[in-house]
Write a protein that holds these residues in place. Structure first.
Motif, PDB file in Angstrom:
ATOM      1  N   MET A 193     -79.054 -26.265   5.347  1.00 52.25           N
ATOM      2  CA  MET A 193     -79.080 -27.687   5.705  1.00 52.25           C
ATOM      3  C   MET A 193     -77.663 -28.253   5.705  1.00 52.25           C
ATOM      4  O   MET A 193     -77.299 -29.034   6.591  1.00 52.25           O
ATOM      5  CB  MET A 193     -79.977 -28.473   4.750  1.00 52.25           C
ATOM      6  CG  MET A 193     -80.150 -29.930   5.161  1.00 52.25           C
ATOM      7  SD  MET A 193     -80.963 -30.170   6.761  1.00 52.25           S
ATOM      8  CE  MET A 193     -82.663 -29.871   6.285  1.00 52.25           C
ATOM      9  N   SER A 194     -76.855 -27.860   4.738  1.00 55.12           N
ATOM     10  CA  SER A 194     -75.458 -28.325   4.691  1.00 55.12           C
ATOM     11  C   SER A 194     -74.707 -27.900   5.950  1.00 55.12           C
ATOM     12  O   SER A 194     -73.922 -28.670   6.504  1.00 55.12           O
ATOM     13  CB  SER A 194     -74.746 -27.781   3.459  1.00 55.12           C
ATOM     14  OG  SER A 194     -75.298 -28.327   2.294  1.00 55.12           O
ATOM     15  N   LEU A 195     -74.954 -26.678   6.401  1.00 57.26           N
ATOM     16  CA  LEU A 195     -74.310 -26.197   7.619  1.00 57.26           C
ATOM     17  C   LEU A 195     -74.775 -26.995   8.832  1.00 57.26           C
ATOM     18  O   LEU A 195     -73.961 -27.404   9.671  1.00 57.26           O
ATOM     19  CB  LEU A 195     -74.596 -24.704   7.808  1.00 57.26           C
ATOM     20  CG  LEU A 195     -73.947 -24.035   9.020  1.00 57.26           C
ATOM     21  CD1 LEU A 195     -72.431 -24.179   9.009  1.00 57.26           C
ATOM     22  CD2 LEU A 195     -74.347 -22.567   9.077  1.00 57.26           C
ATOM     23  N   LEU A 196     -76.076 -27.253   8.936  1.00 59.76           N
ATOM     24  CA  LEU A 196     -76.606 -28.041  10.054  1.00 59.76           C
ATOM     25  C   LEU A 196     -76.033 -29.451  10.048  1.00 59.76           C
ATOM     26  O   LEU A 196     -75.709 -30.011  11.103  1.00 59.76           O
ATOM     27  CB  LEU A 196     -78.132 -28.077  10.012  1.00 59.76           C
ATOM     28  CG  LEU A 196     -78.838 -26.739  10.244  1.00 59.76           C
ATOM     29  CD1 LEU A 196     -80.337 -26.891  10.017  1.00 59.76           C
ATOM     30  CD2 LEU A 196     -78.551 -26.207  11.641  1.00 59.76           C
ATOM     31  N   GLU A 197     -75.896 -30.033   8.861  1.00 64.79           N
ATOM     32  CA  GLU A 197     -75.321 -31.375   8.758  1.00 64.79           C
ATOM     33  C   GLU A 197     -73.838 -31.350   9.108  1.00 64.79           C
ATOM     34  O   GLU A 197     -73.345 -32.268   9.768  1.00 64.79           O
ATOM     35  CB  GLU A 197     -75.530 -31.938   7.352  1.00 64.79           C
ATOM     36  CG  GLU A 197     -76.964 -32.343   7.088  1.00 64.79           C
ATOM     37  CD  GLU A 197     -77.182 -32.923   5.692  1.00 64.79           C
ATOM     38  OE1 GLU A 197     -76.222 -33.481   5.101  1.00 64.79           O
ATOM     39  OE2 GLU A 197     -78.313 -32.827   5.194  1.00 64.79           O
ATOM     40  N   SER A 198     -73.109 -30.314   8.703  1.00 63.04           N
ATOM     41  CA  SER A 198     -71.678 -30.245   9.006  1.00 63.04           C
ATOM     42  C   SER A 198     -71.429 -30.095  10.507  1.00 63.04           C
ATOM     43  O   SER A 198     -70.398 -30.518  11.009  1.00 63.04           O
ATOM     44  CB  SER A 198     -71.014 -29.096   8.242  1.00 63.04           C
ATOM     45  OG  SER A 198     -71.339 -27.842   8.811  1.00 63.04           O
ATOM     46  N   ARG A 199     -72.376 -29.524  11.228  1.00 58.44           N
ATOM     47  CA  ARG A 199     -72.266 -29.378  12.682  1.00 58.44           C
ATOM     48  C   ARG A 199     -72.848 -30.589  13.417  1.00 58.44           C
ATOM     49  O   ARG A 199     -72.856 -30.649  14.629  1.00 58.44           O
ATOM     50  CB  ARG A 199     -72.980 -28.116  13.164  1.00 58.44           C
ATOM     51  CG  ARG A 199     -72.494 -26.817  12.564  1.00 58.44           C
ATOM     52  CD  ARG A 199     -71.099 -26.455  13.041  1.00 58.44           C
ATOM     53  NE  ARG A 199     -70.778 -25.090  12.683  1.00 58.44           N
ATOM     54  CZ  ARG A 199     -70.117 -24.733  11.593  1.00 58.44           C
ATOM     55  NH1 ARG A 199     -69.702 -25.654  10.757  1.00 58.44           N
ATOM     56  NH2 ARG A 199     -69.870 -23.466  11.339  1.00 58.44           N
ATOM     57  N   ASN A 200     -73.390 -31.546  12.669  1.00 58.89           N
ATOM     58  CA  ASN A 200     -73.987 -32.784  13.196  1.00 58.89           C
ATOM     59  C   ASN A 200     -75.252 -32.545  14.013  1.00 58.89           C
ATOM     60  O   ASN A 200     -75.639 -33.381  14.812  1.00 58.89           O
ATOM     61  CB  ASN A 200     -72.970 -33.597  14.006  1.00 58.89           C
ATOM     62  CG  ASN A 200     -71.818 -34.059  13.160  1.00 58.89           C
ATOM     63  OD1 ASN A 200     -72.007 -34.470  12.010  1.00 58.89           O
ATOM     64  ND2 ASN A 200     -70.612 -33.977  13.687  1.00 58.89           N
ATOM     65  N   LEU A 201     -75.897 -31.414  13.813  1.00 59.53           N
ATOM     66  CA  LEU A 201     -77.198 -31.180  14.438  1.00 59.53           C
ATOM     67  C   LEU A 201     -78.259 -31.979  13.707  1.00 59.53           C
ATOM     68  O   LEU A 201     -79.244 -32.427  14.300  1.00 59.53           O
ATOM     69  CB  LEU A 201     -77.550 -29.692  14.398  1.00 59.53           C
ATOM     70  CG  LEU A 201     -76.768 -28.811  15.350  1.00 59.53           C
ATOM     71  CD1 LEU A 201     -76.899 -27.355  14.962  1.00 59.53           C
ATOM     72  CD2 LEU A 201     -77.223 -29.031  16.774  1.00 59.53           C
ATOM     73  N   VAL A 202     -78.078 -32.135  12.400  1.00 62.36           N
ATOM     74  CA  VAL A 202     -78.982 -32.913  11.555  1.00 62.36           C
ATOM     75  C   VAL A 202     -78.186 -34.077  10.990  1.00 62.36           C
ATOM     76  O   VAL A 202     -77.091 -33.899  10.457  1.00 62.36           O
ATOM     77  CB  VAL A 202     -79.565 -32.054  10.410  1.00 62.36           C
ATOM     78  CG1 VAL A 202     -80.399 -32.900   9.466  1.00 62.36           C
ATOM     79  CG2 VAL A 202     -80.392 -30.909  10.977  1.00 62.36           C
ATOM     80  N   LEU A 203     -78.749 -35.260  11.139  1.00 62.23           N
ATOM     81  CA  LEU A 203     -78.101 -36.479  10.661  1.00 62.23           C
ATOM     82  C   LEU A 203     -78.943 -37.079   9.545  1.00 62.23           C
ATOM     83  O   LEU A 203     -80.174 -37.076   9.629  1.00 62.23           O
ATOM     84  CB  LEU A 203     -77.961 -37.477  11.811  1.00 62.23           C
ATOM     85  CG  LEU A 203     -77.307 -36.918  13.083  1.00 62.23           C
ATOM     86  CD1 LEU A 203     -77.443 -37.906  14.226  1.00 62.23           C
ATOM     87  CD2 LEU A 203     -75.851 -36.572  12.829  1.00 62.23           C
ATOM     88  N   ARG A 204     -78.293 -37.555   8.509  1.00 63.93           N
ATOM     89  CA  ARG A 204     -79.004 -38.191   7.396  1.00 63.93           C
ATOM     90  C   ARG A 204     -78.825 -39.693   7.496  1.00 63.93           C
ATOM     91  O   ARG A 204     -77.770 -40.166   7.889  1.00 63.93           O
ATOM     92  CB  ARG A 204     -78.428 -37.709   6.064  1.00 63.93           C
ATOM     93  CG  ARG A 204     -78.602 -36.230   5.778  1.00 63.93           C
ATOM     94  CD  ARG A 204     -80.041 -35.812   5.549  1.00 63.93           C
ATOM     95  NE  ARG A 204     -80.662 -36.449   4.424  1.00 63.93           N
ATOM     96  CZ  ARG A 204     -80.712 -35.962   3.185  1.00 63.93           C
ATOM     97  NH1 ARG A 204     -80.168 -34.796   2.922  1.00 63.93           N
ATOM     98  NH2 ARG A 204     -81.307 -36.619   2.238  1.00 63.93           N
TER      99      ARG A 204
END
Length: 138
Positions: free
Chosen positions: A60-71
């Protein structure tokens, strides 16, 4: 039936995602509501694809760092948003409006772009292994 935006999928190979991150992204895509909102805990999403809690957290951290997942700004528990370029929509009109809006928001600096890792030098390529002589015991 949801219509999947595909603007971000063409560059997935460049995002250098791990297998766990790809599996978690798949679970997020499967669980999303129209527009990309996902209401599920990281543990639930990880369990869905057979990841341990630590592996799901790292992915999840990787997905967030690539901006695929936004919180959300308030970091609301159990709520994730897929980037509009990879989210699904209820209609073609909704998809087109969301992509247009996302492009404008990216231009205005209100929405991050999906980002690939930037290397100062390219990662080393795997060198072919030559054949070696192995002597039989005896």
């Amino acid at each position: 039936m949801l219509i999947q935006a595909s603007a971000g999928f063409g560059m997935l190979y460049r995002l250098d995602l791990t297998k766990a991150a790809m599996e978690l992204l798949s679970a997020l895509i499967e669980r999303q509501e129209p527009g990309g909102e996902v209401n599920a805990s990281q543990a639930e999403l990880g369990a869905r694809v057979g990841l341990s809690r630590n592996s799901a957290n790292t992915a999840m951290s990787l997905l967030e760092s690539r901006n695929l997942v936004l919180r959300p700004k308030d970091r609301k528990y159990r709520t994730y948003y897929l980037h509009p370029y990879v989210a699904s929509y209820a209609s073609q009109e909704e998809l087109e409006g969301a992509i247009e809006d996302a492009a404008e928001r990216i231009e205005a600096g209100e929405l991050p772009e999906i980002t690939a890792p930037r290397y100062e030098t390219a990662p080393p390529k795997r060198q072919p292994q030559g054949l070696r002589v192995v002597r039989a015991a005896g």
